[in-house]
Design a protein around this motif. Structure first.
Motif, PDB file in Angstrom:
ATOM      1  N   CYS A 188      44.963 -24.504 -43.150  1.00 10.70           N
ATOM      2  CA  CYS A 188      43.979 -25.387 -43.112  1.00 10.70           C
ATOM      3  C   CYS A 188      43.010 -24.958 -44.695  1.00 10.70           C
ATOM      4  CB  CYS A 188      42.477 -25.439 -42.316  1.00 10.70           C
ATOM      5  SG  CYS A 188      41.224 -26.329 -42.346  1.00 10.70           S
ATOM      6  N   ARG A 189      42.500 -25.962 -45.574  1.00  8.27           N
ATOM      7  CA  ARG A 189      41.733 -25.465 -46.447  1.00  8.27           C
ATOM      8  C   ARG A 189      41.280 -26.596 -47.654  1.00  8.27           C
ATOM      9  NH1 ARG A 189      44.652 -24.344 -52.868  1.00  8.27           N
ATOM     10  NH2 ARG A 189      43.340 -26.399 -53.077  1.00  8.27           N
ATOM     11  N   ARG A 190      38.943 -26.156 -47.249  1.00  8.02           N
ATOM     12  CA  ARG A 190      38.324 -26.617 -48.172  1.00  8.02           C
ATOM     13  C   ARG A 190      39.054 -27.159 -49.180  1.00  8.02           C
ATOM     14  NH1 ARG A 190      32.977 -26.720 -46.196  1.00  8.02           N
ATOM     15  NH2 ARG A 190      31.384 -28.475 -47.265  1.00  8.02           N
ATOM     16  N   MET A 191      39.591 -28.505 -49.081  1.00  9.19           N
ATOM     17  CA  MET A 191      40.222 -29.362 -50.793  1.00  9.19           C
ATOM     18  C   MET A 191      39.104 -30.635 -50.867  1.00  9.19           C
ATOM     19  SD  MET A 191      44.445 -29.179 -50.352  1.00  9.19           S
ATOM     20  CE  MET A 191      44.180 -30.154 -49.125  1.00  9.19           C
ATOM     21  N   GLY A 192      38.686 -30.073 -51.811  1.00  5.12           N
ATOM     22  CA  GLY A 192      37.682 -31.793 -52.561  1.00  5.12           C
ATOM     23  C   GLY A 192      38.727 -32.119 -53.123  1.00  5.12           C
ATOM     24  N   ALA A 193      38.380 -33.595 -52.509  1.00  6.18           N
ATOM     25  CA  ALA A 193      39.003 -34.813 -54.014  1.00  6.18           C
ATOM     26  C   ALA A 193      39.043 -34.151 -55.690  1.00  6.18           C
ATOM     27  CB  ALA A 193      38.594 -35.797 -53.552  1.00  6.18           C
ATOM     28  N   THR A 194      37.694 -33.906 -56.149  1.00 12.39           N
ATOM     29  CA  THR A 194      37.325 -33.625 -57.732  1.00 12.39           C
ATOM     30  C   THR A 194      38.212 -32.859 -58.082  1.00 12.39           C
ATOM     31  OG1 THR A 194      35.131 -34.523 -56.946  1.00 12.39           O
ATOM     32  CG2 THR A 194      35.965 -33.597 -59.071  1.00 12.39           C
ATOM     33  N   GLY A 195      39.021 -33.569 -58.707  1.00 10.71           N
ATOM     34  CA  GLY A 195      40.165 -32.220 -59.630  1.00 10.71           C
ATOM     35  C   GLY A 195      41.295 -32.283 -59.182  1.00 10.71           C
ATOM     36  N   MET A 196      41.382 -32.776 -57.732  1.00  9.17           N
ATOM     37  CA  MET A 196      42.924 -32.742 -57.437  1.00  9.17           C
ATOM     38  C   MET A 196      43.971 -33.499 -57.251  1.00  9.17           C
ATOM     39  SD  MET A 196      44.731 -30.686 -55.548  1.00  9.17           S
ATOM     40  CE  MET A 196      43.753 -29.758 -54.553  1.00  9.17           C
ATOM     41  N   THR A 197      44.771 -33.672 -58.396  1.00  9.61           N
ATOM     42  CA  THR A 197      45.375 -34.324 -58.992  1.00  9.61           C
ATOM     43  C   THR A 197      47.310 -34.425 -57.817  1.00  9.61           C
ATOM     44  OG1 THR A 197      46.431 -32.413 -60.200  1.00  9.61           O
ATOM     45  CG2 THR A 197      45.144 -33.571 -61.265  1.00  9.61           C
ATOM     46  N   PRO A 198      48.098 -35.279 -58.569  1.00  8.95           N
ATOM     47  CA  PRO A 198      48.819 -35.161 -57.497  1.00  8.95           C
ATOM     48  C   PRO A 198      50.095 -33.675 -58.324  1.00  8.95           C
ATOM     49  CG  PRO A 198      48.647 -37.622 -58.464  1.00  8.95           C
ATOM     50  CD  PRO A 198      47.806 -36.712 -58.895  1.00  8.95           C
ATOM     51  N   ASP A 199      49.570 -33.455 -58.770  1.00 10.80           N
ATOM     52  CA  ASP A 199      50.943 -32.147 -59.233  1.00 10.80           C
ATOM     53  C   ASP A 199      50.188 -31.483 -58.528  1.00 10.80           C
ATOM     54  OD1 ASP A 199      52.447 -33.065 -61.562  1.00 10.80           O
ATOM     55  OD2 ASP A 199      51.065 -32.976 -63.380  1.00 10.80           O
ATOM     56  N   LYS A 200      48.791 -30.897 -58.390  1.00  4.58           N
ATOM     57  CA  LYS A 200      48.387 -29.854 -57.686  1.00  4.58           C
ATOM     58  C   LYS A 200      48.683 -30.146 -56.621  1.00  4.58           C
ATOM     59  CE  LYS A 200      45.050 -28.781 -61.049  1.00  4.58           C
ATOM     60  NZ  LYS A 200      43.029 -28.564 -60.612  1.00  4.58           N
ATOM     61  N   LEU A 201      48.608 -31.609 -55.897  1.00  9.08           N
ATOM     62  CA  LEU A 201      48.756 -31.194 -54.102  1.00  9.08           C
ATOM     63  C   LEU A 201      50.246 -30.915 -54.286  1.00  9.08           C
ATOM     64  CD1 LEU A 201      47.342 -35.296 -53.359  1.00  9.08           C
ATOM     65  CD2 LEU A 201      46.901 -33.371 -52.320  1.00  9.08           C
ATOM     66  N   VAL A 202      51.402 -31.388 -55.002  1.00 13.15           N
ATOM     67  CA  VAL A 202      52.751 -31.082 -54.379  1.00 13.15           C
ATOM     68  C   VAL A 202      53.220 -30.145 -53.930  1.00 13.15           C
ATOM     69  CG1 VAL A 202      55.188 -31.040 -55.475  1.00 13.15           C
ATOM     70  CG2 VAL A 202      53.661 -33.428 -55.253  1.00 13.15           C
ATOM     71  N   SER A 203      52.086 -28.874 -55.615  1.00 15.60           N
ATOM     72  CA  SER A 203      52.503 -27.675 -55.596  1.00 15.60           C
ATOM     73  C   SER A 203      51.422 -26.403 -54.181  1.00 15.60           C
ATOM     74  CB  SER A 203      51.664 -27.007 -56.613  1.00 15.60           C
ATOM     75  OG  SER A 203      51.280 -25.748 -56.808  1.00 15.60           O
ATOM     76  N   TYR A 204      50.750 -27.157 -54.095  1.00 20.50           N
ATOM     77  CA  TYR A 204      49.845 -26.764 -52.649  1.00 20.50           C
ATOM     78  C   TYR A 204      50.262 -26.533 -51.134  1.00 20.50           C
ATOM     79  CZ  TYR A 204      46.916 -26.426 -48.502  1.00 20.50           C
ATOM     80  OH  TYR A 204      46.262 -25.971 -47.286  1.00 20.50           O
ATOM     81  N   TRP A 205      51.161 -28.594 -51.405  1.00 21.20           N
ATOM     82  CA  TRP A 205      51.967 -28.473 -50.046  1.00 21.20           C
ATOM     83  C   TRP A 205      53.513 -27.756 -50.212  1.00 21.20           C
ATOM     84  CZ3 TRP A 205      49.386 -29.602 -45.389  1.00 21.20           C
ATOM     85  CH2 TRP A 205      48.432 -29.965 -45.787  1.00 21.20           C
ATOM     86  N   GLN A 206      53.500 -27.887 -51.396  1.00 22.42           N
ATOM     87  CA  GLN A 206      55.099 -26.990 -51.858  1.00 22.42           C
ATOM     88  C   GLN A 206      55.012 -25.507 -50.778  1.00 22.42           C
ATOM     89  OE1 GLN A 206      56.849 -27.070 -55.261  1.00 22.42           O
ATOM     90  NE2 GLN A 206      58.590 -25.073 -55.327  1.00 22.42           N
ATOM     91  N   LYS A 207      53.917 -25.309 -51.390  1.00 23.63           N
ATOM     92  CA  LYS A 207      53.438 -23.523 -51.114  1.00 23.63           C
ATOM     93  C   LYS A 207      53.759 -23.703 -49.225  1.00 23.63           C
ATOM     94  CE  LYS A 207      51.420 -21.941 -55.011  1.00 23.63           C
ATOM     95  NZ  LYS A 207      50.693 -21.507 -55.922  1.00 23.63           N
ATOM     96  N   VAL A 208      52.595 -24.165 -48.983  1.00 22.43           N
ATOM     97  CA  VAL A 208      52.407 -24.367 -47.317  1.00 22.43           C
ATOM     98  C   VAL A 208      53.711 -24.490 -46.298  1.00 22.43           C
ATOM     99  CG1 VAL A 208      51.196 -25.628 -45.457  1.00 22.43           C
ATOM    100  CG2 VAL A 208      50.359 -25.044 -47.662  1.00 22.43           C
ATOM    101  N   PHE A 209      54.521 -25.536 -46.921  1.00 19.93           N
ATOM    102  CA  PHE A 209      55.597 -25.890 -46.290  1.00 19.93           C
ATOM    103  C   PHE A 209      56.771 -24.398 -46.294  1.00 19.93           C
ATOM    104  CE2 PHE A 209      55.442 -30.659 -47.004  1.00 19.93           C
ATOM    105  CZ  PHE A 209      54.817 -30.692 -46.103  1.00 19.93           C
TER     106      PHE A 209
END
Length: 250
Positions: A28-49
């Motif tokens: 669980c992380r407080r992720m706001g949509a502003t500035g969250m790009t697809p590249d960053k999303l992939v990087s974030y969930w890759q680390k979580v997985f």
């Protein structure tokens, strides 16, 4: 932060809280949509997985993010879009799918489809997902049946059609061919029918729920002679079941 975005983030936090209460290992992380790009999303969930031992963490992340953005592959998003902020709805959609992946649901079931050779097939549990080796099997059948390509009386019987991948791929390669596809599973028969409709091949395939070990053989004999038989049944020994990944074992 806008009111609508605040509500979205609150919903995200609420789901994470409920998951924690249920003792489910959900990040669980407080992720706001502003500035969250697809590249960053992939990087974030890759680390979580990766942290939670999910196989093919990078591929899973890319597939889910691409699907949320309406693309088949992450590269299909385009380099500019991959660096542009996602919407709040897209952010939540990725998060929702990622929670399923953390429960070891295969990405094919999560996005509801998968490419097989030159086809896009609908996928839904509990029907098994075709593997790359299944594509090799189709290639072998095509090679062996090349002499039947232009025969208008060619019929192939597939035992255990599953999603319909093999039968439908053969129909696309052999325009004059007919296929009889059988499976003992009602779910598999239903999915094969839906995929045949989706590809406009329903008129060339006879789909039947039939168990070759218990149902009367006369049901198949009444359908007439066939030119070839193909089957790709589950082939895992019972004693090896405990070593399977959860995605397959379930």
């Amino acid at each position: 932060m806008s009111c609508s975005l605040s509500l979205q983030v609150m919903r995200l936090l609420l789901r994470c809280f409920v998951a924690r209460v249920a003792h489910t290992p959900v990040p669980c992380r407080r992720m706001g949509a502003t500035g969250m790009t697809p590249d960053k999303l992939v990087s974030y969930w890759q680390k979580v997985f990766h942290k939670y031992g999910i196989p093919e963490a990078k591929d899973s992340s890319r597939i889910l993010v691409a699907h949320a953005l309406g693309a088949k592959t992450f590269y299909g998003i385009g380099s500019r879009a991959a660096r542009s902020p996602v919407s709040a709805d897209q952010l939540l959609f990725v998060e929702k799918m990622a929670q399923q992946r953390l429960k070891r649901v295969p990405v094919q079931y999560i996005i509801g489809e998968w490419d097989f050779l030159d086809m896009t097939l609908e996928m839904r549990p509990p029907v098994l997902i075709p593997r790359p080796e299944t594509e090799e099997l189709v290639g072998l059948v095509i090679s062996d049946c090349e002499g039947l390509r232009h025969s208008s009386e060619t019929t192939i019987l597939e035992v255990g059609c599953g999603s319909g991948a093999v039968s439908l791929a053969l129909l696309r390669k052999f325009p004059q061919m007919r296929v009889i596809a059988i499976d003992k599973s009602e779910a598999a028969v239903s999915l094969t029918k839906d995929n045949a409709e989706r590809l406009g091949l329903r008129h060339r395939i006879h789909i039947l729920q039939h168990d070759i070990l218990t149902d009367p053989v006369e049901r198949l004999q009444d359908l007439g002679a066939v030119s070839a038989l193909v089957s790709n049944p589950p082939y895992i020994f019972t004693e090896d079941m405990t070593q399977l990944e959860p995605e397959i074992l379930r």
